[in-house]
Design a protein around this motif. Structure first.
Motif, PDB file in Angstrom:
ATOM      1  N   GLU A   1      36.968  46.213  34.607  1.00 33.03           N
ATOM      2  CA  GLU A   1      38.176  46.423  35.416  1.00 33.03           C
ATOM      3  C   GLU A   1      38.613  47.888  35.378  1.00 33.03           C
ATOM      4  O   GLU A   1      38.980  48.453  36.395  1.00 33.03           O
ATOM      5  CB  GLU A   1      39.306  45.510  34.933  1.00 33.03           C
ATOM      6  CG  GLU A   1      39.097  44.042  35.290  1.00 33.03           C
ATOM      7  CD  GLU A   1      39.263  43.739  36.778  1.00 33.03           C
ATOM      8  OE1 GLU A   1      40.257  44.177  37.367  1.00 33.03           O
ATOM      9  OE2 GLU A   1      38.389  43.072  37.367  1.00 33.03           O
ATOM     10  N   GLN A   2      38.574  48.489  34.194  1.00 33.56           N
ATOM     11  CA  GLN A   2      38.951  49.890  34.059  1.00 33.56           C
ATOM     12  C   GLN A   2      38.056  50.774  34.912  1.00 33.56           C
ATOM     13  O   GLN A   2      38.516  51.622  35.665  1.00 33.56           O
ATOM     14  CB  GLN A   2      38.792  50.390  32.615  1.00 33.56           C
ATOM     15  CG  GLN A   2      39.886  50.035  31.687  1.00 33.56           C
ATOM     16  CD  GLN A   2      39.496  48.847  30.845  1.00 33.56           C
ATOM     17  OE1 GLN A   2      39.124  47.811  31.387  1.00 33.56           O
ATOM     18  NE2 GLN A   2      39.554  48.962  29.545  1.00 33.56           N
TER      19      GLN A   2
ATOM     20  N   LYS B   1      38.563  50.299  38.566  1.00 33.19           N
ATOM     21  CA  LYS B   1      39.836  50.879  38.975  1.00 33.19           C
ATOM     22  C   LYS B   1      39.710  52.381  39.211  1.00 33.19           C
ATOM     23  O   LYS B   1      40.251  52.911  40.170  1.00 33.19           O
ATOM     24  CB  LYS B   1      40.881  50.602  37.898  1.00 33.19           C
ATOM     25  CG  LYS B   1      42.285  50.601  38.409  1.00 33.19           C
ATOM     26  CD  LYS B   1      43.248  50.293  37.285  1.00 33.19           C
ATOM     27  CE  LYS B   1      43.546  48.812  37.193  1.00 33.19           C
ATOM     28  NZ  LYS B   1      44.605  48.536  36.206  1.00 33.19           N
ATOM     29  N   SER B   2      38.993  53.062  38.330  1.00 31.22           N
ATOM     30  CA  SER B   2      38.914  54.507  38.544  1.00 31.22           C
ATOM     31  C   SER B   2      37.823  54.872  39.542  1.00 31.22           C
ATOM     32  O   SER B   2      37.975  55.819  40.304  1.00 31.22           O
ATOM     33  CB  SER B   2      38.729  55.254  37.221  1.00 31.22           C
ATOM     34  OG  SER B   2      37.775  54.626  36.432  1.00 31.22           O
TER      35      SER B   2
ATOM     36  N   ILE C   1      36.803  53.125  42.212  1.00 30.46           N
ATOM     37  CA  ILE C   1      37.081  52.744  43.595  1.00 30.46           C
ATOM     38  C   ILE C   1      38.082  53.698  44.255  1.00 30.46           C
ATOM     39  O   ILE C   1      38.204  53.767  45.470  1.00 30.46           O
ATOM     40  CB  ILE C   1      37.550  51.268  43.669  1.00 30.46           C
ATOM     41  CG1 ILE C   1      37.058  50.627  44.964  1.00 30.46           C
ATOM     42  CG2 ILE C   1      39.047  51.145  43.503  1.00 30.46           C
ATOM     43  CD1 ILE C   1      36.925  49.142  44.899  1.00 30.46           C
ATOM     44  N   ALA C   2      38.771  54.471  43.425  1.00 34.95           N
ATOM     45  CA  ALA C   2      39.717  55.441  43.980  1.00 34.95           C
ATOM     46  C   ALA C   2      39.016  56.712  44.439  1.00 34.95           C
ATOM     47  O   ALA C   2      39.608  57.555  45.087  1.00 34.95           O
ATOM     48  CB  ALA C   2      40.780  55.775  42.938  1.00 34.95           C
TER      49      ALA C   2
ATOM     50  N   SER D   1      43.347  40.352  42.858  1.00 30.75           N
ATOM     51  CA  SER D   1      43.744  41.719  42.554  1.00 30.75           C
ATOM     52  C   SER D   1      42.944  42.746  43.350  1.00 30.75           C
ATOM     53  O   SER D   1      43.358  43.888  43.469  1.00 30.75           O
ATOM     54  CB  SER D   1      43.660  41.991  41.060  1.00 30.75           C
ATOM     55  OG  SER D   1      42.501  41.453  40.528  1.00 30.75           O
ATOM     56  N   TRP D   2      41.816  42.346  43.903  1.00 33.61           N
ATOM     57  CA  TRP D   2      41.008  43.307  44.653  1.00 33.61           C
ATOM     58  C   TRP D   2      40.895  42.962  46.127  1.00 33.61           C
ATOM     59  O   TRP D   2      40.047  43.488  46.825  1.00 33.61           O
ATOM     60  CB  TRP D   2      39.607  43.423  44.035  1.00 33.61           C
ATOM     61  CG  TRP D   2      39.674  44.047  42.692  1.00 33.61           C
ATOM     62  CD1 TRP D   2      39.510  43.410  41.498  1.00 33.61           C
ATOM     63  CD2 TRP D   2      39.947  45.418  42.377  1.00 33.61           C
ATOM     64  NE1 TRP D   2      39.682  44.294  40.460  1.00 33.61           N
ATOM     65  CE2 TRP D   2      39.947  45.536  40.980  1.00 33.61           C
ATOM     66  CE3 TRP D   2      40.213  46.555  43.151  1.00 33.61           C
ATOM     67  CZ2 TRP D   2      40.199  46.732  40.331  1.00 33.61           C
ATOM     68  CZ3 TRP D   2      40.461  47.744  42.513  1.00 33.61           C
ATOM     69  CH2 TRP D   2      40.451  47.832  41.116  1.00 33.61           C
TER      70      TRP D   2
ATOM     71  N   TYR E   1      40.229  45.259  49.005  1.00 33.99           N
ATOM     72  CA  TYR E   1      38.970  45.993  49.052  1.00 33.99           C
ATOM     73  C   TYR E   1      37.790  45.118  49.470  1.00 33.99           C
ATOM     74  O   TYR E   1      36.689  45.611  49.633  1.00 33.99           O
ATOM     75  CB  TYR E   1      38.676  46.612  47.681  1.00 33.99           C
ATOM     76  CG  TYR E   1      39.646  47.712  47.318  1.00 33.99           C
ATOM     77  CD1 TYR E   1      39.363  49.035  47.645  1.00 33.99           C
ATOM     78  CD2 TYR E   1      40.844  47.438  46.681  1.00 33.99           C
ATOM     79  CE1 TYR E   1      40.255  50.043  47.342  1.00 33.99           C
ATOM     80  CE2 TYR E   1      41.747  48.437  46.375  1.00 33.99           C
ATOM     81  CZ  TYR E   1      41.445  49.747  46.703  1.00 33.99           C
ATOM     82  OH  TYR E   1      42.315  50.750  46.406  1.00 33.99           O
TER      83      TYR E   1
ATOM     84  N   SER F   1      38.984  41.911  18.250  1.00 27.76           N
ATOM     85  CA  SER F   1      39.506  42.188  19.578  1.00 27.76           C
ATOM     86  C   SER F   1      38.367  42.422  20.573  1.00 27.76           C
ATOM     87  O   SER F   1      37.440  43.182  20.306  1.00 27.76           O
ATOM     88  CB  SER F   1      40.449  43.381  19.481  1.00 27.76           C
ATOM     89  OG  SER F   1      40.186  44.322  20.448  1.00 27.76           O
TER      90      SER F   1
ATOM     91  N   GLU G   1      43.978  38.413  32.470  1.00 32.33           N
ATOM     92  CA  GLU G   1      43.272  38.835  31.273  1.00 32.33           C
ATOM     93  C   GLU G   1      44.226  38.832  30.082  1.00 32.33           C
ATOM     94  O   GLU G   1      43.852  38.515  28.964  1.00 32.33           O
ATOM     95  CB  GLU G   1      42.703  40.245  31.460  1.00 32.33           C
ATOM     96  CG  GLU G   1      41.472  40.305  32.338  1.00 32.33           C
ATOM     97  CD  GLU G   1      40.359  39.394  31.851  1.00 32.33           C
ATOM     98  OE1 GLU G   1      40.005  39.462  30.665  1.00 32.33           O
ATOM     99  OE2 GLU G   1      39.857  38.600  32.666  1.00 32.33           O
ATOM    100  N   ASN G   2      45.458  39.212  30.362  1.00 32.41           N
ATOM    101  CA  ASN G   2      46.426  39.299  29.284  1.00 32.41           C
ATOM    102  C   ASN G   2      46.727  37.929  28.687  1.00 32.41           C
ATOM    103  O   ASN G   2      46.932  37.805  27.487  1.00 32.41           O
ATOM    104  CB  ASN G   2      47.710  39.949  29.804  1.00 32.41           C
ATOM    105  CG  ASN G   2      48.519  40.514  28.685  1.00 32.41           C
ATOM    106  OD1 ASN G   2      48.003  41.256  27.860  1.00 32.41           O
ATOM    107  ND2 ASN G   2      49.775  40.139  28.620  1.00 32.41           N
TER     108      ASN G   2
ATOM    109  N   LYS H   1      43.980  37.257  26.333  1.00 37.71           N
ATOM    110  CA  LYS H   1      44.095  38.137  25.183  1.00 37.71           C
ATOM    111  C   LYS H   1      45.150  37.652  24.194  1.00 37.71           C
ATOM    112  O   LYS H   1      44.926  37.600  22.983  1.00 37.71           O
ATOM    113  CB  LYS H   1      44.468  39.526  25.694  1.00 37.71           C
ATOM    114  CG  LYS H   1      43.909  40.601  24.847  1.00 37.71           C
ATOM    115  CD  LYS H   1      44.132  41.907  25.512  1.00 37.71           C
ATOM    116  CE  LYS H   1      44.208  42.926  24.418  1.00 37.71           C
ATOM    117  NZ  LYS H   1      44.388  44.250  24.925  1.00 37.71           N
TER     118      LYS H   1
ATOM    119  N   GLU I   1      52.655  34.905  32.844  1.00 39.08           N
ATOM    120  CA  GLU I   1      51.603  35.683  33.492  1.00 39.08           C
ATOM    121  C   GLU I   1      51.302  35.200  34.907  1.00 39.08           C
ATOM    122  O   GLU I   1      50.674  35.892  35.683  1.00 39.08           O
ATOM    123  CB  GLU I   1      50.318  35.634  32.672  1.00 39.08           C
ATOM    124  CG  GLU I   1      50.393  36.373  31.341  1.00 39.08           C
ATOM    125  CD  GLU I   1      50.488  37.881  31.513  1.00 39.08           C
ATOM    126  OE1 GLU I   1      49.714  38.429  32.308  1.00 39.08           O
ATOM    127  OE2 GLU I   1      51.330  38.503  30.868  1.00 39.08           O
TER     128      GLU I   1
END
Lengths: 280, 444
Positions: free
Chosen positions: B69-70, B73-74, B76-77, B95-96, B99, B196, B408-409, B412, B442
């Motif tokens: 996801e990270q 996110k960067s 696709i910009a 969320s996408w 796009y 984690s 995701e949260n 987690k 959530e």
């Protein structure tokens, strides 16, 4: 003077451009993004102060992390500077081998935070395993683990700055104080410490900002476990921004607040300690 | 004049400073952002093959584990954004969705054997699954045989085939723990990894089962994933069953409870591969991990899979959990040419001889496409188990409905609560409350 002015762009331009691109523009953009809702940085929509409001209403993690960070910063700033100063005092004496020790103490500072985090995780777990615990068993272990790690990493660096300060103290004042009958303690508190106030200012600034902004070490050592109770603010911002869809703006707002806090704390410290600096 | 020279010099200097950053790559028409780090090398090989065959350059970038996801996110910009990316189900699509290109007329969608698997929104089709995976309790049959050959064992359950529900599983597992020194194992189950980022087997996969039963029949004829997707709140009716199986794992584990927070999935797969544990909950993707462990002592023919039993009524007919969370989507914000090239690449990957060969042999995917014949499925022991359960008429598989988990949260937080639970800093009621509360907060 006039010719110097003419060359201004030659000398300053490259740095200025770099500063603008690498600092000023992202900073302003970041500030702007904290008032918007966005998924990727190119599709922002203005929402006003909503993100700032949500930090305190929707998301309890920020205040917890902030409190943990403050506790951490207080303890680590005191311990790092205390030990660094002691080491500096010891290693400015006229004894053979001080150079070797200076190098050895400085070395941990050259290792990257992530690597250090994992190394210390192994070491700490290696010890705790014997008692049937691991670093994530309790937040206290994570807290002290971080303190030990930071001390180990930062002491050498601060020590070098203190050594530079200590060796700049003119020997004649120290001799004069001895002639006047000052003991070791009196010399330390009346001469040595006041004379190296500039170093103290610098070291305090570095340790305070570094402790607040700690990220890699935190990520590698505990990653916030257990239950986010060892998550520092920088990690919290990162996880809000990247880990939660729809929370990007909130993460951005958190980092603006965080910036203000760190700036306020470190500027206050600078003003306070600067006042104590004396001209020799 | 001088001033001009100065200015020119400055510009050149700064230009030189930044040339390093903007090194131009040869423009690739297809930019594939890969989700599976374990397949990175294969995809790069595929890209080279495709360029050789079709003359179209494919750029493959692989996100490190747990950072998709990270990275997306960067990436696709950027101006050179990924043209093919992956979403992990309806929640990921949500969320996408700005796009995702509508691909209802694409070949790749037409190949889909079961069209309902694709992610649809209104009339459009926005993401297509490309791999079917399954998970359950993987066991080492050699150790089980050894156990059932013991004279001193319990006499109620006499073979693995008799394990048909939680009660029988528990009898066997508890008794195996008593005989673990004779069996040469550290524990029946490999470590319940809870560090984690390593806890997805419990907060996602295991949680799938109680929630599946809760939502199995809420509305007649409605797909449980869709029911779950609409659920603003959950009752978590089968939390005790979730507890039962989780406790069984941790109480008969190769690692004591307090140390589970430092274990990773790789650790537990290594324990299994070295025959230090008889069972481990994981899916068919784990085969490469098992076979990759140095000095592994498990024979490929001994690796089998059991369904995860939790003591819910009617589970005698339950199979393993089979589904997908890997969907391809095409970035709609890139040029027409790139979009077409991307679809062509996917078409080639799943229908050409070369592509299919790589998919079955090297990537080891069981695909949901009709372009693959019966013989074109991967042949590793776990893939064979998936196929066995898929074709088993007596059991019904549990679908992956965790793609409808709110975020995701949520997962987690559930994982953190489980860690606190095994370490004794939270009670089970608090874990249950976390799941229920986080779901609600959530889902908004």
């Amino acid at each position: 003077m006039k010719s110097l002015k003419r060359y201004f762009p030659v000398f300053v331009m490259p740095t200025l451009v770099a500063f603008l691109i690498a600092f000023a523009v992202p900073f302003v953009l970041g500030l702007f993004l904290s008032f918007t809702e966005f998924r990727t940085v190119s599709d922002a929509q203005f929402v006003g102060f909503l993100n700032y409001l949500k930090i305190f209403t929707q998301d309890a993690t920020f205040l917890n992390s902030l409190w943990f960070t403050v506790k951490f910063a207080v303890v680590s700033v005191i311990t790092i500077n205390f030990f660094a100063f002691i080491f500096a005092l010891l290693l400015t004496r006229d004894v053979a081998g001080t150079k070797v020790f200076r190098t050895v103490f400085f070395m941990p500072n050259l290792i990257g935070g992530i690597v250090l985090g994992y190394i210390w995780q192994l070491i700490i777990n290696g010890v705790l395993f014997r008692f049937g615990y691991s670093i994530t068993s309790d937040a206290t272990y994570g807290f002290w683990g971080l303190i030990i790690l930071m001390n180990w990493q930062m002491i050498g660096y601060m020590m070098i700055i203190y050594i530079a300060g200590l060796s700049n103290i003119p020997t004649d004042i120290i001799e004069a104080s001895k002639v006047d009958g000052a003991g070791w303690f009196t010399t330390l508190f009346k001469i040595t410490i006041p004379s190296c106030m500039p170093s103290i200012t610098r070291c305090l600034f570095l340790t305070i900002t570094n402790s607040f902004k700690l990220f890699d070490q935190n990520l590698a050592l505990t990653a916030g476990a257990p239950g986010g109770r060892t998550r520092m603010v920088a990690l919290d911002i990162y996880e809000t921004f990247y880990g939660r869809i729809g929370f990007e703006g909130i993460g951005q707002a958190k980092s603006v607040i965080f910036f203000l806090i760190v700036a306020a704390v470190s500027l206050t410290q600078l003003i306070l300690t600067r006042r104590k600096e004396v001209e020799i | 004049m001088k001033r001009i020279i100065c200015l020119v010099l400055t510009v050149i200097l700064s230009a030189v400073l930044f040339t390093g950053c903007g090194k131009k790559q040869q423009n690739a028409l297809v930019y594939f952002l890969n989700f599976k780090p374990e397949s990175a090398a294969v995809y790069e090989e595929l890209a080279r093959k495709y360029e050789e065959e079709k003359g179209v350059k494919v750029k493959v970038v692989t996100a490190a584990a747990n950072t998709y996801e990270q990275t997306l996110k960067s990436e696709i910009a950027k101006t050179e954004a990924p043209t093919i990316f992956q979403v992990n189900g309806p929640i990921g699509y949500n969320s996408w969705k700005d796009y995702c290109l509508d691909i209802k007329d694409s070949k790749i969608y037409s190949y889909l054997t079961d069209k309902s698997l694709a992610i649809k929104d209104g009339d459009g089709v926005y993401a297509v699954p490309y791999v079917v995976e399954g998970y359950g309790i993987i066991y080492n049959n050699a150790i089980m045989d050894k156990y059932f050959g013991l004279k001193s064992r319990q006499q109620k359950v006499n073979s693995v085939e008799e394990i048909k529900n939680f009660a029988t599983l528990k009898i066997v597992v508890d008794d195996m723990t008593k005989h673990k020194s004779e069996l040469g194992i550290d524990g029946v189950f490999a470590s319940t990894s809870l560090s984690s980022g390593e806890d997805w087997r419990w907060q996602t996969h295991l949680l799938n089962i109680p929630l599946f039963y809760e939502y199995k029949s809420t509305e007649e004829g409605k797909d449980p994933t869709l029911s779950l997707l609409d659920a603003k709140e959950i009752a978590f009716k089968y939390e005790q069953n979730y507890k039962k199986i989780f406790d069984l794992y941790t109480e008969n584990s190769a690692t004591v409870k307090n140390l589970l927070g430092s274990k990773s999935v790789a650790d537990s797969m290594a324990e299994f591969a070295l025959s230090k544990a008889a069972m481990v909950q994981n899916g068919n993707w784990a085969w490469s991990q098992i076979s990759g462990v140095k000095g592994n002592t498990v024979d490929a023919n001994d690796i089998k899979m059991l369904p995860i039993y939790t003591g819910i009524e009617g589970e005698e007919n339950q199979g393993i959990c089979i589904g997908t969370e890997n969907y391809f989507a095409i970035n709609k914000n890139v040029s027409e040419e790139k979009r077409k090239a991307s679809l062509d690449f996917l078409d080639w990957l799943f229908s050409s001889e070369t592509g299919k060969k790589y998919v079955t042999e090297k990537l080891g995917f069981i695909t949901p496409f009709n372009t693959f014949s019966e013989s074109e499925t991967p042949n590793d022991p776990l893939a064979r188990e998936i196929n066995r359960y898929l074709n088993d008429k007596e059991t019904t598989v549990v679908p992956w409905i965790f793609t409808a988990f709110p975020s995701e949260n949520f997962k987690k937080e559930t994982g953190s609560a489980l860690l606190d639970y095994v370490q004794g800093s939270k009670t089970w009621d608090e874990v249950k409350q976390t799941v229920v509360d986080k779901w609600k907060s959530e889902r908004k």
